[in-house]
Motif scaffolding. Structure first.
Motif, mmCIF file in Angstrom:
data_model
loop_
_atom_site.group_PDB
_atom_site.id
_atom_site.type_symbol
_atom_site.label_atom_id
_atom_site.label_comp_id
_atom_site.label_asym_id
_atom_site.label_seq_id
_atom_site.Cartn_x
_atom_site.Cartn_y
_atom_site.Cartn_z
ATOM 1 N N ASP A 49 102.901 11.650 -72.150
ATOM 2 C CA ASP A 49 102.211 10.696 -71.285
ATOM 3 C C ASP A 49 102.172 11.201 -69.847
ATOM 4 O O ASP A 49 101.142 11.096 -69.162
ATOM 5 C CB ASP A 49 102.919 9.338 -71.349
ATOM 6 C CG ASP A 49 102.180 8.266 -70.568
ATOM 7 O OD1 ASP A 49 101.003 8.012 -70.876
ATOM 8 O OD2 ASP A 49 102.785 7.687 -69.641
ATOM 9 N N TYR A 50 103.292 11.773 -69.387
ATOM 10 C CA TYR A 50 103.348 12.345 -68.040
ATOM 11 C C TYR A 50 102.353 13.504 -67.905
ATOM 12 O O TYR A 50 101.616 13.602 -66.916
ATOM 13 C CB TYR A 50 104.768 12.828 -67.753
ATOM 14 C CG TYR A 50 104.922 13.583 -66.454
ATOM 15 C CD1 TYR A 50 104.989 12.910 -65.240
ATOM 16 C CD2 TYR A 50 105.009 14.977 -66.444
ATOM 17 C CE1 TYR A 50 105.135 13.601 -64.043
ATOM 18 C CE2 TYR A 50 105.155 15.673 -65.255
ATOM 19 C CZ TYR A 50 105.216 14.977 -64.064
ATOM 20 O OH TYR A 50 105.351 15.671 -62.888
ATOM 21 N N THR A 51 102.306 14.370 -68.918
ATOM 22 C CA THR A 51 101.377 15.503 -68.896
ATOM 23 C C THR A 51 99.931 15.027 -68.870
ATOM 24 O O THR A 51 99.087 15.582 -68.144
ATOM 25 C CB THR A 51 101.608 16.393 -70.129
ATOM 26 O OG1 THR A 51 102.975 16.807 -70.162
ATOM 27 C CG2 THR A 51 100.716 17.617 -70.092
ATOM 28 N N ARG A 52 99.643 13.993 -69.641
ATOM 29 C CA ARG A 52 98.276 13.457 -69.689
ATOM 30 C C ARG A 52 97.839 12.941 -68.318
ATOM 31 O O ARG A 52 96.709 13.193 -67.866
ATOM 32 C CB ARG A 52 98.208 12.325 -70.715
ATOM 33 C CG ARG A 52 96.839 11.642 -70.815
ATOM 34 C CD ARG A 52 96.885 10.485 -71.795
ATOM 35 N NE ARG A 52 97.846 9.475 -71.399
ATOM 36 C CZ ARG A 52 97.608 8.551 -70.462
ATOM 37 N NH1 ARG A 52 96.443 8.536 -69.822
ATOM 38 N NH2 ARG A 52 98.528 7.652 -70.164
ATOM 39 N N PRO A 111 87.165 18.922 -58.745
ATOM 40 C CA PRO A 111 85.772 19.071 -58.290
ATOM 41 C C PRO A 111 85.623 18.895 -56.780
ATOM 42 O O PRO A 111 84.911 19.666 -56.126
ATOM 43 C CB PRO A 111 85.035 17.963 -59.057
ATOM 44 C CG PRO A 111 85.881 17.700 -60.254
ATOM 45 C CD PRO A 111 87.279 17.886 -59.791
ATOM 46 N N LYS A 112 86.317 17.885 -56.220
ATOM 47 C CA LYS A 112 86.224 17.650 -54.774
ATOM 48 C C LYS A 112 86.986 18.726 -54.010
ATOM 49 O O LYS A 112 86.533 19.198 -52.963
ATOM 50 C CB LYS A 112 86.765 16.264 -54.437
ATOM 51 C CG LYS A 112 86.125 15.125 -55.227
ATOM 52 C CD LYS A 112 86.736 13.794 -54.846
ATOM 53 C CE LYS A 112 86.260 12.677 -55.772
ATOM 54 N NZ LYS A 112 86.872 12.748 -57.108
ATOM 55 N N GLY A 113 88.166 19.116 -54.525
ATOM 56 C CA GLY A 113 88.920 20.182 -53.876
ATOM 57 C C GLY A 113 88.177 21.503 -53.910
ATOM 58 O O GLY A 113 88.197 22.275 -52.944
ATOM 59 N N GLY A 114 87.496 21.778 -55.029
ATOM 60 C CA GLY A 114 86.691 22.995 -55.112
ATOM 61 C C GLY A 114 85.550 22.991 -54.115
ATOM 62 O O GLY A 114 85.216 24.029 -53.523
ATOM 63 N N ALA A 115 84.956 21.812 -53.906
ATOM 64 C CA ALA A 115 83.877 21.696 -52.917
ATOM 65 C C ALA A 115 84.396 21.997 -51.515
ATOM 66 O O ALA A 115 83.709 22.633 -50.701
ATOM 67 C CB ALA A 115 83.277 20.295 -52.968
ATOM 68 N N PHE A 116 85.628 21.567 -51.227
ATOM 69 C CA PHE A 116 86.226 21.838 -49.917
ATOM 70 C C PHE A 116 86.355 23.339 -49.674
ATOM 71 O O PHE A 116 85.926 23.856 -48.634
ATOM 72 C CB PHE A 116 87.598 21.169 -49.829
ATOM 73 C CG PHE A 116 88.482 21.728 -48.747
ATOM 74 C CD1 PHE A 116 88.231 21.447 -47.416
ATOM 75 C CD2 PHE A 116 89.555 22.550 -49.067
ATOM 76 C CE1 PHE A 116 89.040 21.971 -46.419
ATOM 77 C CE2 PHE A 116 90.369 23.073 -48.077
ATOM 78 C CZ PHE A 116 90.106 22.785 -46.751
ATOM 79 N N TYR A 117 86.948 24.052 -50.631
ATOM 80 C CA TYR A 117 87.152 25.489 -50.446
ATOM 81 C C TYR A 117 85.824 26.243 -50.406
ATOM 82 O O TYR A 117 85.689 27.247 -49.702
ATOM 83 C CB TYR A 117 88.051 26.039 -51.552
ATOM 84 C CG TYR A 117 89.502 25.702 -51.336
ATOM 85 C CD1 TYR A 117 90.256 26.393 -50.394
ATOM 86 C CD2 TYR A 117 90.114 24.682 -52.046
ATOM 87 C CE1 TYR A 117 91.590 26.079 -50.175
ATOM 88 C CE2 TYR A 117 91.444 24.354 -51.838
ATOM 89 C CZ TYR A 117 92.175 25.059 -50.897
ATOM 90 O OH TYR A 117 93.487 24.738 -50.674
ATOM 91 N N TRP A 129 94.883 13.521 -63.162
ATOM 92 C CA TRP A 129 94.864 13.643 -61.706
ATOM 93 C C TRP A 129 94.192 14.954 -61.286
ATOM 94 O O TRP A 129 93.382 14.988 -60.360
ATOM 95 C CB TRP A 129 96.295 13.574 -61.184
ATOM 96 C CG TRP A 129 96.410 13.376 -59.702
ATOM 97 C CD1 TRP A 129 95.386 13.326 -58.790
ATOM 98 C CD2 TRP A 129 97.611 13.192 -58.957
ATOM 99 N NE1 TRP A 129 95.878 13.121 -57.529
ATOM 100 C CE2 TRP A 129 97.237 13.040 -57.600
ATOM 101 C CE3 TRP A 129 98.948 13.142 -59.298
ATOM 102 C CZ2 TRP A 129 98.182 12.840 -56.598
ATOM 103 C CZ3 TRP A 129 99.880 12.942 -58.292
ATOM 104 C CH2 TRP A 129 99.498 12.794 -56.963
ATOM 105 N N SER A 130 94.522 16.031 -61.993
ATOM 106 C CA SER A 130 93.933 17.335 -61.666
ATOM 107 C C SER A 130 92.422 17.320 -61.875
ATOM 108 O O SER A 130 91.666 17.855 -61.057
ATOM 109 C CB SER A 130 94.572 18.424 -62.533
ATOM 110 O OG SER A 130 95.962 18.506 -62.297
ATOM 111 N N SER A 141 91.639 10.356 -55.342
ATOM 112 C CA SER A 141 92.354 10.645 -56.585
ATOM 113 C C SER A 141 93.761 10.070 -56.555
ATOM 114 O O SER A 141 94.263 9.569 -57.563
ATOM 115 C CB SER A 141 92.411 12.158 -56.825
ATOM 116 O OG SER A 141 93.069 12.813 -55.758
ATOM 117 N N ALA A 142 94.405 10.101 -55.370
ATOM 118 C CA ALA A 142 95.771 9.586 -55.274
ATOM 119 C C ALA A 142 95.804 8.081 -55.460
ATOM 120 O O ALA A 142 96.658 7.542 -56.168
ATOM 121 C CB ALA A 142 96.373 9.967 -53.925
#
Length: 441
Positions: free
Chosen positions: A248-251, A262-268, A256-257, A200-201
């Motif tokens: 634009d920054y918020t978008r 989904p991948k971060g949720g899979a980790f936890y 990014w979130s 994602s980064a």
């Protein structure tokens, strides 16, 4: 490394985070805070071991209860030890945090001081090509984020890794089969987390940094020019530009979130499911008579918390990509050599300006001027005529060394402008910028 090389490297590195850049930046400025930093690591490690003592006490009390040796006196003794270990854990962790933050603030102070000093050595063109929000981020935001690495990431990270290794040895010493059942999910979970962070980064970080710089610059310029905008009744138009930059920054943050969650949720989800493997494995081994009840209880208690030290580590590094990209840009700026200043006053024979085979480009990929030669004679008006983008403004910016040329020479009279001190050159050359700036009294 020249300032032009630094700019090219900065553009290249800005495309993706360099994950060890923050460690390199920290090592450059940790010297004045080394004692505090090392002490915080030692105390953080001690706090983790104090945290494990109550788990061992529970395990030992269960052993005494099963063996029939359990007494109230033993319970009271272990209760005192348990309370003492909890107090020592809190005290050691508190002192560690205090030391780490003091070390972090010292490093941040030295980074900002070094950046301010180095900025004074860079050519004016470096600043003309960047927005005010970029400098606010480089001086304020990016060094501030180093606090996460120094005050939390490294002390708690090292102590967490040491505790994790110690617990791993403990688990395998008791029963290697149950140890595998306790640990098998962990490498899979953390591989998912690393992939989530990097994927994602790498896709979104450049957009995020650019939008953040645009938003900072837009807000600063809007607030600075408020008085003039109200005078000319142009507040609405300029506010819309600021609002658009914030949207634009918020978008991009939301994008990014969505990519990470989904991948971060899979980790936890994975890292908390070790108990679902420990219980059936332990039950099967007990049914076959190859595992005793005490060992099974031990793995239920300790094995379920096996990943806790590493969880703390990864929770600290959720913003590692952003921190690393900021640290990369700071390192690149500090690695640049700055603009050479002869510091000597030399008197030219005349004030004619002569270009001799001058070549220059704002980046290594594209040249703006190639082998330009001409003379602007003293006491005469010399006009540069050409299409938009032909390099007329660039020629003018090279005379007062807003940028340094890559090839050839620029002379005032018989003196190469690089042989003149920067202060003398500024006194000699008058320059009217195309851009307009608002100044308050």
């Amino acid at each position: 490394m020249t300032t032009q090389d630094a700019k090219n490297k900065d553009q290249k590195n800005s495309e993706r985070p360099q994950y060890f850049a923050s460690i390199r930046l920290m090592s450059r400025f940790i010297k004045g805070s080394r004692f505090l930093f090392i002490s915080s690591i030692i105390l953080a490690t001690a706090s983790v071991f104090f945290e494990l003592i109550p788990i061992w006490i529970i395990y030992h009390l269960i052993f005494l209860l099963i063996s029939g040796d359990f007494t109230i006196d033993i319970l009271l003794k272990y209760a005192v030890i348990c309370a003492g270990s909890i107090i020592l854990q809190q005290v050691s962790f508190g002192i560690s945090t205090n030391f780490a933050h003091k070390a972090a603030f010292g490093v941040i102070y030295r980074i900002r001081l070094a950046m301010a000093r180095h900025f004074s050595k860079l050519p004016m063109g470096y600043f003309l090509q960047r927005k005010s929000g970029d400098f606010k981020r480089l001086i304020v935001d990016d060094p501030e984020r180093m606090e996460i690495i120094i005050a939390h990431g490294v002390p708690e990270g090292i102590s967490g890794i040491i505790a994790w290794i110690s617990v791993s040895f403990w688990l395998f010493w008791v029963d290697w089969r149950m140890a595998i059942a306790s640990t098998i999910i962990t490498p899979i979970a953390f591989a998912v987390q690393v992939y989530a962070m990097t994927a994602s980064a790498n896709k979104t970080m450049l957009k995020y940094k650019n939008s953040q710089g645009d938003m900072n610059a837009s807000i600063v310029e809007f607030l600075t020019g408020m008085e003039v905008m109200k005078m000319f009744n142009s507040t609405g138009k300029n506010f819309q530009a600021t609002a658009d930059s914030v949207k634009d920054y918020t978008r991009i943050v939301n994008q990014w979130s969505r990519e990470f969650l989904p991948k971060g949720g899979a980790f936890y989800a994975l890292v908390t499911t070790s108990i679902s493997i420990i219980l059936p494995t332990g039950a099967w081994l007990m049914a076959t008579g190859s595992l005793d009840l005490l060992s099974f209880i031990f793995f239920v208690i300790l094995g379920a918390h096996y990943s806790t030290p590493l969880m703390k580590l990864f929770n600290q590094f959720h913003g590692l990509a952003e921190i690393s990209m900021g640290a990369t840009q700071i390192n690149d700026i500090l690695d640049s050599s700055g603009q050479f200043d002869n510091k000597c006053r030399v008197e030219p024979s005349s004030y004619e300006v002569r270009f001799e085979n001058v070549s220059f480009g704002y980046s290594s990929k594209k040249s703006v001027l190639k082998n330009i030669s001409f003379i602007a004679k003293e006491n005469e008006i010399t006009a540069l005529v050409g299409a938009s983008g032909a390099g007329k403004s660039t020629v003018a910016k090279l005379i007062p060394r807003l940028w340094d040329i890559e090839q050839g020479r620029i002379l005032i009279g018989d003196i190469d402008i690089k042989e003149m001190s920067l202060s003398q050159l500024m006194e000699t050359v008058s320059f009217v910028f195309q851009d307009t700036f608002l100044f308050s009294d």
